[in-house]
Design a protein around this motif. Structure first.
Motif, PDB file in Angstrom:
ATOM      1  N   LEU A 176      44.329  53.217  33.561  1.00 25.09           N
ATOM      2  CA  LEU A 176      43.536  52.021  33.891  1.00 25.09           C
ATOM      3  C   LEU A 176      44.148  51.283  35.080  1.00 25.09           C
ATOM      4  CD1 LEU A 176      42.760  50.679  30.293  1.00 25.09           C
ATOM      5  CD2 LEU A 176      41.120  51.651  31.908  1.00 25.09           C
ATOM      6  N   ALA A 177      45.490  51.209  35.100  1.00 23.09           N
ATOM      7  CA  ALA A 177      46.159  50.523  36.213  1.00 23.09           C
ATOM      8  C   ALA A 177      45.910  51.264  37.521  1.00 23.09           C
ATOM      9  CB  ALA A 177      47.656  50.427  35.930  1.00 23.09           C
ATOM     10  N   TRP A 178      45.970  52.607  37.468  1.00 14.20           N
ATOM     11  CA  TRP A 178      45.732  53.423  38.666  1.00 14.20           C
ATOM     12  C   TRP A 178      44.330  53.174  39.223  1.00 14.20           C
ATOM     13  CZ3 TRP A 178      48.520  55.773  42.104  1.00 14.20           C
ATOM     14  CH2 TRP A 178      47.917  56.697  42.978  1.00 14.20           C
ATOM     15  N   ARG A 179      43.361  52.995  38.306  1.00 14.24           N
ATOM     16  CA  ARG A 179      41.973  52.743  38.718  1.00 14.24           C
ATOM     17  C   ARG A 179      41.757  51.313  39.197  1.00 14.24           C
ATOM     18  NH1 ARG A 179      38.748  55.478  33.663  1.00 14.24           N
ATOM     19  NH2 ARG A 179      39.117  57.671  34.175  1.00 14.24           N
ATOM     20  N   GLY A 180      42.787  50.483  39.109  1.00 13.26           N
ATOM     21  CA  GLY A 180      42.674  49.104  39.587  1.00 13.26           C
ATOM     22  C   GLY A 180      41.978  48.171  38.620  1.00 13.26           C
ATOM     23  N   SER A 181      42.196  48.407  37.305  1.00 10.55           N
ATOM     24  CA  SER A 181      41.534  47.574  36.299  1.00 10.55           C
ATOM     25  C   SER A 181      42.201  46.212  36.107  1.00 10.55           C
ATOM     26  CB  SER A 181      41.523  48.301  34.951  1.00 10.55           C
ATOM     27  OG  SER A 181      40.944  49.565  35.086  1.00 10.55           O
ATOM     28  N   PHE A 182      43.408  46.046  36.658  1.00 13.22           N
ATOM     29  CA  PHE A 182      44.144  44.810  36.370  1.00 13.22           C
ATOM     30  C   PHE A 182      44.304  43.958  37.624  1.00 13.22           C
ATOM     31  CE2 PHE A 182      45.920  48.084  33.443  1.00 13.22           C
ATOM     32  CZ  PHE A 182      45.252  47.641  32.316  1.00 13.22           C
ATOM     33  N   SER A 183      44.338  42.655  37.404  1.00  9.31           N
ATOM     34  CA  SER A 183      44.498  41.698  38.492  1.00  9.31           C
ATOM     35  C   SER A 183      45.502  40.635  38.036  1.00  9.31           C
ATOM     36  CB  SER A 183      43.152  41.037  38.798  1.00  9.31           C
ATOM     37  OG  SER A 183      42.722  40.303  37.669  1.00  9.31           O
ATOM     38  N   PRO A 184      46.025  39.818  38.954  1.00 10.00           N
ATOM     39  CA  PRO A 184      46.937  38.749  38.522  1.00 10.00           C
ATOM     40  C   PRO A 184      46.305  37.819  37.484  1.00 10.00           C
ATOM     41  CG  PRO A 184      47.077  39.042  40.889  1.00 10.00           C
ATOM     42  CD  PRO A 184      45.957  39.924  40.419  1.00 10.00           C
ATOM     43  N   GLU A 185      44.944  37.696  37.509  1.00  9.08           N
ATOM     44  CA  GLU A 185      44.281  36.836  36.510  1.00  9.08           C
ATOM     45  C   GLU A 185      44.110  37.562  35.183  1.00  9.08           C
ATOM     46  OE1 GLU A 185      42.631  37.415  39.557  1.00  9.08           O
ATOM     47  OE2 GLU A 185      43.725  35.730  40.425  1.00  9.08           O
ATOM     48  N   ASN A 186      43.828  38.864  35.246  1.00 11.98           N
ATOM     49  CA  ASN A 186      43.510  39.612  34.036  1.00 11.98           C
ATOM     50  C   ASN A 186      44.326  40.903  33.953  1.00 11.98           C
ATOM     51  OD1 ASN A 186      42.335  40.636  31.744  1.00 11.98           O
ATOM     52  ND2 ASN A 186      40.595  41.526  32.850  1.00 11.98           N
ATOM     53  N   HIS A 187      45.429  40.827  33.214  1.00 12.46           N
ATOM     54  CA  HIS A 187      46.269  42.012  32.987  1.00 12.46           C
ATOM     55  C   HIS A 187      46.772  41.974  31.544  1.00 12.46           C
ATOM     56  CE1 HIS A 187      48.737  38.678  34.500  1.00 12.46           C
ATOM     57  NE2 HIS A 187      49.484  39.005  33.487  1.00 12.46           N
TER      58      HIS A 187
END
Lengths: 220, 101
Positions: A176-187
């Motif tokens: 999921l991280a590799w696909r860019g699912s996380f952001s500083p607001e939502n991790h």
């Protein structure tokens, strides 16, 4: 986000803000971990009860464990907690590739821990120290020594099962991280699996002295 | 109120402290300290657990509600062990007389 008609990407519709969503996520994970404290707590209590009555047998048992491998594994697991914490830091600061790299490092160290555990377990099988029909110990303390190894395999086995599950979830979170699912607001998923991983580390922080260290000063 | 971001040097300091405490607890285990062997081993383990909970698990900068849940969890484990041991450790200390004994 409050007052806006449309919700931001990654913010579930039943939350007003990312702060509220994050707070709910972390609190929920902690409530789960509290049930885990009591899950392992039953075994820790069993250990305390049996050791209070059979301290000599438990000292014999701890002498049979490999203190070098146990110490190395403690260091490996603390190292994996550091890389896990750094993965959360990478998520908080929006470093996509660093999240994946630190999670993979955590998986690697977790795998190393389990590999060393396999070496320890197989030695116990060879030395006939696994409770059951093949358990073999000479001397008056034999029942207490067998109880020590019952608790050893139950506690480290349950701990290892948690690590296997943790590694499985880490693999999913890495993808999921590799696909860019996380952001500083939502991790929240990264922090959630981080809390789980650190909890498993804490269980080992107590298992190591209880099983490997207590009774080392006694001559057996 | 956005999330507090723990700096990397804090993580590294906690990691080094945990490794140092691990070395100390292994070394202390071989000394002859009587009952203080158990106390030292558990004291160091609790210190290490507190470091992990406060810094790696960010409870130091968490909300009061989260802090309360964490404390309640460990408090209930303490109650479990303390009440069970108050039974096991005191058996035979009182010799009962009369109809029940």
């Amino acid at each position: 986000m409050q007052g806006e008609s449309s919700h931001a990407f990654g913010l579930a519709h039943h939350f007003d803000s990312f702060d509220q969503q994050r707070e709910a996520s972390y609190l929920g994970m902690w409530v789960f971990l509290v049930t885990e404290i009591m899950f392992f707590g039953g075994l820790f209590t069993a250990y305390v009860v049996y050791r209070s009555g059979q301290g000599a047998a438990f000292a014999i048992g701890s002498h049979e464990l490999d203190i070098v491998l146990g110490s190395i594994n403690t260091a490996v697991l603390i190292g994996s907690s550091l890389t896990m914490a750094l993965a959360v830091w990478a998520a908080q600061t929006g470093r996509r590739k660093a999240i994946v790299a630190f999670i993979l490092a955590t998986i690697l160290l977790g795998g190393l821990f389990l590999g060393i555990k396999v070496v320890e377990y197989s030695a116990k099988f060879e030395h006939h120290l696994v409770p059951g029909p093949n358990f073999h110990w000479q001397g008056p303390e034999a029942p207490g020594v067998e109880m020590f190894f019952n608790l050893y395999f139950l506690m480290t086995g349950l701990h290892a099962a948690h690590m296997v599950i943790g590694i499985g979830i880490l693999l999913v979170v890495a993808i999921l991280a590799w696909r860019g699912s996380f952001s500083p607001e939502n991790h929240n998923l990264v922090e959630g699996i981080g809390l789980y991983w650190h909890f498993v580390d804490i269980v080992w922080i107590f298992l190591f002295p209880l099983l490997y260290l207590l009774g080392r000063n006694i001559q057996v | 109120m956005s999330e507090y971001i723990t700096p990397i040097r804090t993580y590294l300091a906690v990691f080094l402290a945990l490794m140092a405490l691990t070395t100390i607890t292994v070394a202390v285990a071989f000394l002859e300290l009587g009952p203080f062997n158990d106390i030292a081993a558990m004291g160091i383990a609790i210190t290490k657990a507190c470091l992990v909970v406060l810094y790696f698990m960010h409870v130091r900068h968490s909300s009061r509600l989260t802090k309360m849940v964490v404390v309640a969890g460990f408090l209930w484990l303490f109650i479990l062990i303390a009440f069970i041991m108050s039974d096991y450790l005191t058996r035979g200390m009182i010799s009962l007389q009369g109809p029940i004994g």
